[in-house]
Design a protein around this motif. Structure first.
Motif, PDB file in Angstrom:
ATOM      1  N   MET A 120     -10.603  -8.586  31.121  1.00 21.45           N
ATOM      2  CA  MET A 120      -9.873  -8.484  32.392  1.00 21.45           C
ATOM      3  C   MET A 120      -8.884  -7.321  32.291  1.00 21.45           C
ATOM      4  O   MET A 120      -8.676  -6.770  31.221  1.00 21.45           O
ATOM      5  CB  MET A 120      -9.113  -9.802  32.665  1.00 21.45           C
ATOM      6  CG  MET A 120     -10.011 -10.971  33.020  1.00 21.45           C
ATOM      7  SD  MET A 120      -9.122 -12.575  33.092  1.00 21.45           S
ATOM      8  CE  MET A 120      -7.764 -12.186  34.222  1.00 21.45           C
ATOM      9  N   PRO A 121      -8.278  -6.949  33.422  1.00 25.77           N
ATOM     10  CA  PRO A 121      -7.226  -5.925  33.318  1.00 25.77           C
ATOM     11  C   PRO A 121      -6.143  -6.360  32.333  1.00 25.77           C
ATOM     12  O   PRO A 121      -5.941  -7.551  32.115  1.00 25.77           O
ATOM     13  CB  PRO A 121      -6.667  -5.865  34.749  1.00 25.77           C
ATOM     14  CG  PRO A 121      -7.769  -6.371  35.609  1.00 25.77           C
ATOM     15  CD  PRO A 121      -8.491  -7.419  34.789  1.00 25.77           C
ATOM     16  N   TRP A 122      -5.469  -5.393  31.742  1.00 26.82           N
ATOM     17  CA  TRP A 122      -4.436  -5.681  30.754  1.00 26.82           C
ATOM     18  C   TRP A 122      -3.379  -6.620  31.335  1.00 26.82           C
ATOM     19  O   TRP A 122      -2.861  -6.385  32.420  1.00 26.82           O
ATOM     20  CB  TRP A 122      -3.786  -4.383  30.277  1.00 26.82           C
ATOM     21  CG  TRP A 122      -2.655  -4.592  29.303  1.00 26.82           C
ATOM     22  CD1 TRP A 122      -1.339  -4.308  29.504  1.00 26.82           C
ATOM     23  CD2 TRP A 122      -2.761  -5.124  27.972  1.00 26.82           C
ATOM     24  NE1 TRP A 122      -0.612  -4.636  28.380  1.00 26.82           N
ATOM     25  CE2 TRP A 122      -1.460  -5.139  27.433  1.00 26.82           C
ATOM     26  CE3 TRP A 122      -3.823  -5.586  27.194  1.00 26.82           C
ATOM     27  CZ2 TRP A 122      -1.182  -5.602  26.143  1.00 26.82           C
ATOM     28  CZ3 TRP A 122      -3.556  -6.054  25.918  1.00 26.82           C
ATOM     29  CH2 TRP A 122      -2.250  -6.053  25.408  1.00 26.82           C
ATOM     30  N   HIS A 123      -3.062  -7.678  30.587  1.00 27.35           N
ATOM     31  CA  HIS A 123      -2.016  -8.618  31.004  1.00 27.35           C
ATOM     32  C   HIS A 123      -0.709  -8.222  30.338  1.00 27.35           C
ATOM     33  O   HIS A 123      -0.559  -8.377  29.124  1.00 27.35           O
ATOM     34  CB  HIS A 123      -2.405 -10.051  30.613  1.00 27.35           C
ATOM     35  CG  HIS A 123      -1.315 -11.045  30.863  1.00 27.35           C
ATOM     36  ND1 HIS A 123      -0.979 -11.456  32.146  1.00 27.35           N
ATOM     37  CD2 HIS A 123      -0.461 -11.675  30.033  1.00 27.35           C
ATOM     38  CE1 HIS A 123       0.027 -12.318  32.076  1.00 27.35           C
ATOM     39  NE2 HIS A 123       0.362 -12.463  30.804  1.00 27.35           N
ATOM     40  N   GLU A 124       0.220  -7.726  31.110  1.00 25.21           N
ATOM     41  CA  GLU A 124       1.499  -7.315  30.538  1.00 25.21           C
ATOM     42  C   GLU A 124       2.331  -8.537  30.164  1.00 25.21           C
ATOM     43  O   GLU A 124       2.434  -9.491  30.939  1.00 25.21           O
ATOM     44  CB  GLU A 124       2.278  -6.452  31.531  1.00 25.21           C
ATOM     45  CG  GLU A 124       3.546  -5.885  30.885  1.00 25.21           C
ATOM     46  CD  GLU A 124       4.472  -5.191  31.872  1.00 25.21           C
ATOM     47  OE1 GLU A 124       4.071  -4.989  33.040  1.00 25.21           O
ATOM     48  OE2 GLU A 124       5.605  -4.861  31.473  1.00 25.21           O
ATOM     49  N   ASN A 125       2.916  -8.492  28.988  1.00 26.47           N
ATOM     50  CA  ASN A 125       3.784  -9.567  28.541  1.00 26.47           C
ATOM     51  C   ASN A 125       5.199  -9.029  28.464  1.00 26.47           C
ATOM     52  O   ASN A 125       5.528  -8.223  27.596  1.00 26.47           O
ATOM     53  CB  ASN A 125       3.313 -10.079  27.169  1.00 26.47           C
ATOM     54  CG  ASN A 125       4.062 -11.314  26.726  1.00 26.47           C
ATOM     55  OD1 ASN A 125       5.188 -11.554  27.142  1.00 26.47           O
ATOM     56  ND2 ASN A 125       3.423 -12.100  25.890  1.00 26.47           N
ATOM     57  N   ARG A 164      -5.998 -12.576  22.880  1.00 25.86           N
ATOM     58  CA  ARG A 164      -5.471 -11.811  24.015  1.00 25.86           C
ATOM     59  C   ARG A 164      -5.280 -12.715  25.245  1.00 25.86           C
ATOM     60  O   ARG A 164      -6.055 -12.663  26.199  1.00 25.86           O
ATOM     61  CB  ARG A 164      -6.429 -10.651  24.324  1.00 25.86           C
ATOM     62  CG  ARG A 164      -5.747  -9.539  25.099  1.00 25.86           C
ATOM     63  CD  ARG A 164      -6.661  -8.377  25.376  1.00 25.86           C
ATOM     64  NE  ARG A 164      -6.996  -7.618  24.179  1.00 25.86           N
ATOM     65  CZ  ARG A 164      -7.618  -6.442  24.185  1.00 25.86           C
ATOM     66  NH1 ARG A 164      -7.976  -5.899  25.342  1.00 25.86           N
ATOM     67  NH2 ARG A 164      -7.893  -5.825  23.054  1.00 25.86           N
ATOM     68  N   PRO A 167      -0.880 -10.841  22.515  1.00 21.72           N
ATOM     69  CA  PRO A 167      -1.922  -9.839  22.718  1.00 21.72           C
ATOM     70  C   PRO A 167      -2.942  -9.726  21.595  1.00 21.72           C
ATOM     71  O   PRO A 167      -3.919  -9.003  21.721  1.00 21.72           O
ATOM     72  CB  PRO A 167      -1.102  -8.549  22.789  1.00 21.72           C
ATOM     73  CG  PRO A 167       0.011  -8.789  21.788  1.00 21.72           C
ATOM     74  CD  PRO A 167       0.334 -10.263  21.916  1.00 21.72           C
TER      75      PRO A 167
END
Lengths: 397, 397
Positions: free
Chosen positions: B66-71, B298, B303
């Motif tokens: 999936m698109p990058w999940h910002e933490n 992830r 991540p």
């Protein structure tokens, strides 16, 4: 040859732009740059960062690319040192060939600079270092190599080593190494007096291996701090590993970090998963310059590691328990700009006027690029493309 | 379709041989095997091992692909749990699609079996598990998936969860999970009585997350030992993570390990670099069954990680400070046969009569294969080739 226009890259994960390079330096960064008679590359929208910095390795030790080296030893530290020193040539660890293999793969994985410790001992004299010097010359324009003259087998306890280190510093080594003043030489005063004396004589910086943990390592650090103060060597000393900074006593470690910051001592960490390691976030808060390295790659000491600073950024990030994007960015900083800070690399950076040493990374953001396991799309050294998709454009011996 | 002759492979790094498969089972292992009307593959001299076993993951949590999940969170444990539960569908973590992606990549990387914890809570009921059950059916013949009904959000403190776990065990979950009886539910007696009561009712095994470190984790373990003894659940309980076994007090840990061995409690480790983890060599010496897992890959928690048990074998080996070839072989054992031992997988192994679930590895020896980062040349599940050179022969959604 060192003129290049790279279109559509995202410096540090920012907006897409072009980078124009003339005579190996970054001349301009901006959108839709125009230049006549310049090779043009398409960056395909990848992230660009300044070259990765491998700040702690041993180019003279690896068996990378050789037949598998079986490790059947339950050995003491001293036995490992003696085995390597006496058997390395018999095993076939040719320092020039092996350092070429490791350094080229580091470059293909985006590194622009290496600081390598190289063994200096009474068995081999300066011969191992000469192999690395040959590699340094052969890889001029591919990757920069800085040599630390490293007394792996001990310094005080092996007569003649001080003289060899003296010669090494006159004949190509930029930095003087040292190792566990208590643990190896069993004479912290003798070891540190010899190291600081030689460094002062040659006006060269120090980078000392300090695996000593807990109070022993803290004691050796304090012995170093005393000498840095006495000789005014602020900013001239690095401590590699510094496992004592991973000790559980928060206040004891705080006292050490305070002096490290005050004396501008630099810390080089490997993020060793099985050791107590310094916290890179705590050192950041204290304003300490921190670099990272892969240490030995597949050698007679152990089988682990990759010649890849992005692999190291992941090991470092996991060991430090990082989760937030901004913290992952700091792990990457340690593996790139942090290394340049520790090694005082001139002209480093992804800015106009800097040397055109940079790598592209696969990822939507810097944090994504840290965790995404993928070859580097393009690596540039002094304006020349030296690797594509993880494959060096240089022959590997 | 499930008949196959593979020539020139080296089982567990031994001498080259052929493997003949009929009806999904290994019929013969030997040199120059002959068989009519059977597809023939060339193993090219690669090492062969039985399928890797991913014994601790969360197929319902990953954002892989999936698109990058910002933490951007500095969050407490409870905040992370609540964030995931309330936002997972909004973020787009469809349990079926995401578990397909992760499970297929695990298979392509040589895994034949997965034990996945799946969240059961009062927000989602059994819906997340239903997505994994759909994946399990879709991947029949590609990779086997065992489901642990997992009360991630707590059990005692969220009314209705016990009833949902009861339903989950009747509707497809093979194992009952639990989590930090002190740390999450703040009621160790209430939590463990509920878990052991449900497991006894359904006659199913338990696999409990125990992140609690030091004395707290030791206390929770002892509460579990008491219940295992009282209910005669020897060999029916696994402890995942078991960070308390990484505590520095050697004798305290020895007392826990002694009971773990006596009660045939199984340990599942991730080798988490930032935690105190159980020593796999110490558990081996005590005769304890030990498996490994990649944990969450992830996800909204963090991540890190790859859907690859060889990547995990390296993390495990580095964290445990292993160097000798024979010890690296044990890290690989934990990631393969150890998982089969912990999960009581029938028909597992690279022997005549076993299910033809195996993977080829690149390397001269088993130890070399552990450290060599390379795609699996060929993966076979029940006699069918399901991946070549890291690429699945199954469509990934």
């Amino acid at each position: 040859m060192s003129n290049l226009l790279i279109r559509n890259v995202r410096p540090n994960g920012g907006a897409p732009t072009d980078i124009l390079i003339r005579d190996g330096k970054i001349e301009a960064i901006g959108q839709n740059l125009q230049a006549e008679g310049v090779t043009v590359e398409d960056g395909l929208g990848h992230v660009a960062i300044p070259g990765l910095v491998e700040a702690h390795t041993h180019l003279d030790k690896s068996v990378w690319g050789m037949p598998w080296h079986e490790n059947a030893k339950v050995a003491t530290l001293r036995e490992r040192i003696d085995f390597e020193r006496e058997k390395r040539l018999e095993i076939g660890i040719d320092p020039h060939r092996q350092s070429m293999r490791q350094a080229i793969q580091l470059a293909a994985n985006g590194a622009s600079h290496i600081r390598s410790h190289v063994d200096i001992d009474t068995t081999h004299g300066l011969a191992l270092m000469e192999g690395i010097i040959e590699t340094r010359a052969a890889l001029d324009g591919v990757i920069d190599i800085e040599i630390v003259a490293f007394p792996q087998s001990g310094l005080v306890t092996r007569r003649g080593t001080v003289e060899l280190l003296d010669q090494a510093l006159s004949n190509g080594a930029e930095v003087l190494g040292g190792i566990d003043p208590c643990g190896i030489d069993r004479d912290p005063k003798g070891h540190l007096d010899a190291v600081f004396g030689l460094a002062e004589k040659h006006g060269k910086p120090i980078d000392i291996h300090l695996h000593e943990a807990g109070e022993l390592g803290a004691f050796s650090m304090e012995m170093m701090f005393e000498r840095i103060r006495a000789l005014g060597m602020h900013g001239k000393v690095a401590i590699s590993h510094a496992f004592a900074l991973g000790a559980p006593d928060y206040l004891r470690v705080a006292g050490l970090i305070e002096q490290i910051a005050e004396l501008d001592v630099r810390i080089v960490t490997t993020g060793s998963p099985s050791s107590t390691v310094p916290s890179i976030m705590r050192l950041k808060d204290a304003g300490v310059k921190v670099a990272a390295g892969c240490d030995g790659i597949r050698d007679t000491w152990g089988p682990w590691g990759q010649p890849d600073m992005m692999d190291r950024a992941r090991i470092l990030g996991m060991k430090n328990g990082l989760r937030r994007d901004v913290d992952l960015e700091h792990a990457l900083h340690v593996c790139s700009t942090g290394g340049a800070d520790v090694m005082d690399i001139a002209g480093y950076g992804l800015d106009v006027g800097c040397n055109a040493d940079f790598t592209l990374l696969v990822g939507e953001t810097l944090a994504h690029a840290v965790v995404e396991v993928a070859p580097r799309p393009l690596v540039v050294k002094r304006g020349r493309v030296i690797a594509r998709n993880g494959v060096a454009e240089v022959a590997i011996p």
